[in-house]
Design a protein around this motif. Structure first.
Motif, PDB file in Angstrom:
ATOM      1  N   ARG A 164      43.449  37.877  52.170  1.00 24.84           N
ATOM      2  CA  ARG A 164      43.461  36.493  52.644  1.00 24.84           C
ATOM      3  C   ARG A 164      44.354  35.609  51.775  1.00 24.84           C
ATOM      4  NH1 ARG A 164      37.677  37.312  52.566  1.00 24.84           N
ATOM      5  NH2 ARG A 164      36.934  37.933  54.634  1.00 24.84           N
ATOM      6  N   SER A 165      44.312  35.842  50.465  1.00 22.91           N
ATOM      7  CA  SER A 165      45.055  34.994  49.534  1.00 22.91           C
ATOM      8  C   SER A 165      46.556  35.178  49.651  1.00 22.91           C
ATOM      9  CB  SER A 165      44.608  35.283  48.091  1.00 22.91           C
ATOM     10  OG  SER A 165      43.237  34.967  47.917  1.00 22.91           O
ATOM     11  N   LEU A 166      47.000  36.284  50.238  1.00 15.33           N
ATOM     12  CA  LEU A 166      48.436  36.483  50.438  1.00 15.33           C
ATOM     13  C   LEU A 166      49.018  35.391  51.331  1.00 15.33           C
ATOM     14  CD1 LEU A 166      48.598  40.356  51.013  1.00 15.33           C
ATOM     15  CD2 LEU A 166      49.379  39.109  48.999  1.00 15.33           C
ATOM     16  N   SER A 167      48.195  34.836  52.211  1.00 22.85           N
ATOM     17  CA  SER A 167      48.668  33.777  53.107  1.00 22.85           C
ATOM     18  C   SER A 167      49.117  32.542  52.338  1.00 22.85           C
ATOM     19  CB  SER A 167      47.558  33.388  54.094  1.00 22.85           C
ATOM     20  OG  SER A 167      47.179  34.483  54.905  1.00 22.85           O
TER      21      SER A 167
ATOM     22  N   THR B 120      38.924  33.587  48.674  1.00 17.22           N
ATOM     23  CA  THR B 120      40.288  33.666  48.152  1.00 17.22           C
ATOM     24  C   THR B 120      40.218  33.836  46.640  1.00 17.22           C
ATOM     25  OG1 THR B 120      40.424  31.248  47.970  1.00 17.22           O
ATOM     26  CG2 THR B 120      41.268  32.257  49.996  1.00 17.22           C
ATOM     27  N   LEU B 121      41.336  34.231  46.063  1.00 16.31           N
ATOM     28  CA  LEU B 121      41.410  34.456  44.620  1.00 16.31           C
ATOM     29  C   LEU B 121      42.305  33.415  43.968  1.00 16.31           C
ATOM     30  CD1 LEU B 121      41.843  38.352  44.647  1.00 16.31           C
ATOM     31  CD2 LEU B 121      39.722  37.055  44.371  1.00 16.31           C
ATOM     32  N   SER B 122      42.062  33.164  42.694  1.00 17.34           N
ATOM     33  CA  SER B 122      42.895  32.214  41.942  1.00 17.34           C
ATOM     34  C   SER B 122      44.248  32.842  41.650  1.00 17.34           C
ATOM     35  CB  SER B 122      42.208  31.848  40.629  1.00 17.34           C
ATOM     36  OG  SER B 122      42.154  32.985  39.768  1.00 17.34           O
ATOM     37  N   ASP B 123      45.185  32.010  41.220  1.00 22.35           N
ATOM     38  CA  ASP B 123      46.513  32.525  40.856  1.00 22.35           C
ATOM     39  C   ASP B 123      46.395  33.536  39.724  1.00 22.35           C
ATOM     40  OD1 ASP B 123      47.642  30.906  42.755  1.00 22.35           O
ATOM     41  OD2 ASP B 123      48.261  29.336  41.336  1.00 22.35           O
ATOM     42  N   GLU B 124      45.490  33.275  38.791  1.00 30.23           N
ATOM     43  CA  GLU B 124      45.312  34.190  37.662  1.00 30.23           C
ATOM     44  C   GLU B 124      44.775  35.538  38.132  1.00 30.23           C
ATOM     45  OE1 GLU B 124      44.180  31.079  37.811  1.00 30.23           O
ATOM     46  OE2 GLU B 124      45.585  30.131  36.391  1.00 30.23           O
ATOM     47  N   GLU B 125      43.828  35.505  39.072  1.00 33.84           N
ATOM     48  CA  GLU B 125      43.263  36.755  39.599  1.00 33.84           C
ATOM     49  C   GLU B 125      44.289  37.517  40.430  1.00 33.84           C
ATOM     50  OE1 GLU B 125      38.573  35.404  39.939  1.00 33.84           O
ATOM     51  OE2 GLU B 125      40.008  34.855  41.507  1.00 33.84           O
ATOM     52  N   MET B 126      45.096  36.797  41.186  1.00 33.56           N
ATOM     53  CA  MET B 126      46.149  37.458  41.958  1.00 33.56           C
ATOM     54  C   MET B 126      47.168  38.102  41.023  1.00 33.56           C
ATOM     55  SD  MET B 126      45.561  37.241  45.234  1.00 33.56           S
ATOM     56  CE  MET B 126      47.130  37.388  46.123  1.00 33.56           C
ATOM     57  N   ALA B 127      47.471  37.428  39.918  1.00 35.33           N
ATOM     58  CA  ALA B 127      48.411  37.989  38.936  1.00 35.33           C
ATOM     59  C   ALA B 127      47.820  39.235  38.278  1.00 35.33           C
ATOM     60  CB  ALA B 127      48.754  36.938  37.882  1.00 35.33           C
ATOM     61  N   GLU B 128      46.505  39.202  38.009  1.00 38.37           N
ATOM     62  CA  GLU B 128      45.844  40.365  37.419  1.00 38.37           C
ATOM     63  C   GLU B 128      45.913  41.559  38.368  1.00 38.37           C
ATOM     64  OE1 GLU B 128      41.419  41.825  35.853  1.00 38.37           O
ATOM     65  OE2 GLU B 128      41.814  39.697  36.222  1.00 38.37           O
ATOM     66  N   ILE B 129      45.668  41.311  39.635  1.00 37.29           N
ATOM     67  CA  ILE B 129      45.724  42.405  40.612  1.00 37.29           C
ATOM     68  C   ILE B 129      47.151  42.914  40.758  1.00 37.29           C
ATOM     69  CG2 ILE B 129      45.480  42.952  43.071  1.00 37.29           C
ATOM     70  CD1 ILE B 129      42.975  41.265  43.111  1.00 37.29           C
ATOM     71  N   GLU B 130      48.125  42.027  40.680  1.00 33.45           N
ATOM     72  CA  GLU B 130      49.527  42.459  40.732  1.00 33.45           C
ATOM     73  C   GLU B 130      49.831  43.418  39.591  1.00 33.45           C
ATOM     74  OE1 GLU B 130      53.331  42.735  42.268  1.00 33.45           O
ATOM     75  OE2 GLU B 130      51.627  41.680  43.127  1.00 33.45           O
TER      76      GLU B 130
END
Length: 321
Positions: free
Chosen positions: A266-269, A298-308
């Motif tokens: 969802r957060s990719l949107s 949805t995830l925070s920018d920090e969480e999205m960066a961690e998953i990346e």
């Protein structure tokens, strides 16, 4: 009888319920309970198809039974139907005769209980151009038999060519932490440029990202996943690293791994250059639907960066099919 798959769409306010095939289906009563729970949770974009089941009983039959019992819900649901396969064969047939027959059969089964808001051919016929396919479907839109046109499992060039013939309502493709293809092959980019939402099927990696499959033996005999390279041998041993990392992140958040995996999709949107992306998770019971539509969205920018970083360190091995 079809299994039911429910999901909420955060950015658009809509949700999706997908009805696919399950060799060990729940009862009709459980199916209806699951459908009602999905609708109550905001999942009002439902995806079914005449290929999800048998000619005598598929998701269109279930939908007919459901809307017969709950006619007040028909207007609340946006219905997308997949078809276009050759009669009694699992291969695409893009002839006008077959596509018309497919749409007419779905309408016959639904028996006026619900209109087809979007129709998509399950796969593009390699012997038919996408221009011809969309031209045929555009005729059916004009005739009032379907409301819009969807595409399934197509590449970026095909999407562009199709959209020139008639506006495309949605593109259904596989996407998850387990399968990043559309982020790398211009499909997502093209959909963003054309303002076409992506319907992401198998957003939980065919169950891998739920944490319920720890080894190959956990996959039932006869299950399709036993044939998928990602689940086999050294590939699966390697891919478990990603699953464990996501499970650890979910534990820190007090969430289920499936909820984090769905929140990532969802957060990719929210990322520049990407379209609205709608995940379709599995769930044959109301409890699964509740889990998939509630909790972290949805995830925070920090969480999205961690998953990346997790993805870069633990790239998935093995093909989708």
């Amino acid at each position: 009888m079809p299994a039911l798959i429910g999901k909420r769409v955060g950015p658009t306010g809509y949700g999706t319920m997908r009805m696919t095939w399950n060799p060990s289906p729940p009862s009709k009563e459980v199916c209806f309970e699951t459908l009602n729970t999905a609708l109550e949770s905001g999942a009002n974009f439902w995806n079914g198809g005449e290929l999800y089941g048998t000619p005598d009983y598929n998701s269109c039959h279930l939908l007919k039974d459901y809307f017969t019992k709950y006619p007040q819900n028909a207007g609340k649901v946006v219905l997308s139907i997949k078809g276009g396969l050759a009669r009694n064969e699992f291969r695409p047939d893009g002839s006008e005769e077959n596509i018309r027959a497919s749409v007419d059969e779905c309408l016959r089964v639904l028996d006026g209980t619900k209109s087809i808001d979007i129709f998509e051919c399950a796969r593009q016929d390699p012997t038919t151009t996408i221009e011809k396919t969309v031209t045929i479907l555009a005729k059916l839109v004009k005739e009032g038999k379907i409301g819009g046109i969807g595409l399934s499992e197509v590449d970026a060039e095909t999407i562009r060519r199709a959209h020139k013939v008639h506006p495309i309502a949605a593109v259904e493709v596989e996407l998850s932490l387990w399968s990043l293809d559309i982020l790398e092959n211009d499909v997502a980019k093209t959909c963003a440029e054309l303002d076409i939402p992506v319907i992401a099927y198998s957003p939980l990696g065919r169950g891998a990202l739920t944490g319920e499959i720890a080894n190959f033996a956990d996959i039932p005999e006869g299950d399709f996943r036993r044939l998928v390279p990602k689940f086999q041998g050294e590939n699966f041993e390697h891919n478990l690293k990603l699953i464990k990392e996501i499970a650890a992140l979910a534990k820190r958040k007090g969430s289920a791994p499936a909820q984090v995996a769905l929140a990532w999709v969802r957060s990719l949107s929210n990322k520049p250059g990407l379209p609205t992306i709608i995940p379709i998770p599995g769930g044959t019971t109301k409890d699964k639907v509740i889990q998939n539509t509630q909790g972290v969205q949805t995830l925070s920018d920090e969480e999205m960066a961690e998953i990346e970083s997790i993805l870069k360190a633990n790239g998935i091995k093995g093909t989708r099919y």
